[in-house]
Scaffold this motif. Structure first.
Motif, PDB file in Angstrom:
ATOM      1  N   GLN A 277       7.742   1.933  12.492  1.00 22.80           N
ATOM      2  CA  GLN A 277       7.479   3.373  12.418  1.00 22.80           C
ATOM      3  C   GLN A 277       8.805   4.109  12.313  1.00 22.80           C
ATOM      4  O   GLN A 277       9.592   4.115  13.256  1.00 22.80           O
TER       5      GLN A 277
ATOM      6  N   GLN B  46      -0.460   9.567   8.404  1.00 22.12           N
ATOM      7  CA  GLN B  46       0.851  10.082   8.806  1.00 22.12           C
ATOM      8  C   GLN B  46       0.842  10.679  10.205  1.00 22.12           C
ATOM      9  O   GLN B  46       1.893  11.007  10.739  1.00 22.12           O
TER      10      GLN B  46
ATOM     11  N   GLN C 248       6.695   9.506  11.020  1.00 18.94           N
ATOM     12  CA  GLN C 248       5.819   8.857  10.053  1.00 18.94           C
ATOM     13  C   GLN C 248       4.803   7.981  10.765  1.00 18.94           C
ATOM     14  O   GLN C 248       4.900   7.723  11.959  1.00 18.94           O
TER      15      GLN C 248
END
Lengths: 115, 116
Positions: A38, B109, A42
């Motif tokens: 990650q 996201q 995001q």
């Protein structure tokens, strides 16, 4: 139920040095293992996975992980890290329970690459 | 191919308000799930669905509802927001092949939710 342990919450390492991020899981008859990455702000992206076959799996950006059944581990390694590898890394275990896939994530390890 | 789309990206709620976090995927995946991510706690499963019309609770379901009327959509509803629900929420989908090899999860996201 499965559990995943990532003992190191943060790992600082100098650029071009090697790194190992540790992951241990609770034993099960058969499991599938994943590492996700990650980047800041995001979602998670798959880095590599072990389903069966060779116990050493590699990613396209130089990371590798080795499935060790006897030690119930799936440690992530890279021989030389880059600044762009700064991110949080999650180990995950997947198994079948009640006919459905269940995924359990570790608590994550933040890799900080120091210039 | 958009993958997994979450909306909104950011949200501030007052205590007691309700809202719905949207999640849509265009990969025809059967398996969809909602996680919350809190510092030092990794990802915790809130609810999941193995197909349209089928949902089940995960590790931390209290205060959240879900439904799955179509394969593509899996909204998460906060019934009465509380400060403890301040978190980053991720939706994920994957192909669920019964008895077959697991495939990776594809994540949205994220939605950063603050409850004041």
């Amino acid at each position: 139920a499965q559990s995943v342990t990532q003992l190191d919450s943060q790992v600082p390492v100098f650029e071009e040095a090697p790194v190992e991020l540790r992951c241990n899981y609770s034993s099960s008859v058969s499991v599938y293992l994943f590492w996700y990455v990650q980047y800041p702000n995001q979602g998670l992206q798959l880095l590599l996975k072990y389903l069966s076959g060779s116990t050493l799996v590699e990613s396209i950006n130089g990371f590798e992980a080795e499935f060790n059944k006897s030690q119930t581990s799936f440690h992530l390694r890279k021989p030389s890290v880059h600044i762009s590898d700064t991110a949080e890394y999650f180990c995950a275990v997947s198994d079948w329970s009640g006919g459905y896939q269940k995924v359990t994530f570790g608590t994550g390890t933040k890799l900080q690459v120091i210039p | 191919n958009a993958g997994v789309t979450q909306t909104p990206k950011f949200q501030v709620l007052k205590t007691g308000q309700s809202m719905t976090l949207q999640c849509a995927q265009d990969m025809n995946h059967e398996y969809m799930s909602w996680y919350r991510q809190d510092p030092g706690m990794g990802l915790r499963l809130i609810h999941y669905s193995v197909g349209a019309g089928i949902t089940d609770q995960g590790e931390v379901p209290n205060g959240y509802n879900v439904s799955r009327s179509t394969t593509e959509d899996f909204p998460l509803r906060l019934l009465s927001a509380a400060p403890s629900q301040t978190s980053v929420y991720f939706c994920a989908s994957s192909y669920n092949a019964p008895g077959g090899p697991s495939t990776e999860a594809f994540f949205g996201q994220g939605t950063r939710l603050t409850v004041v």
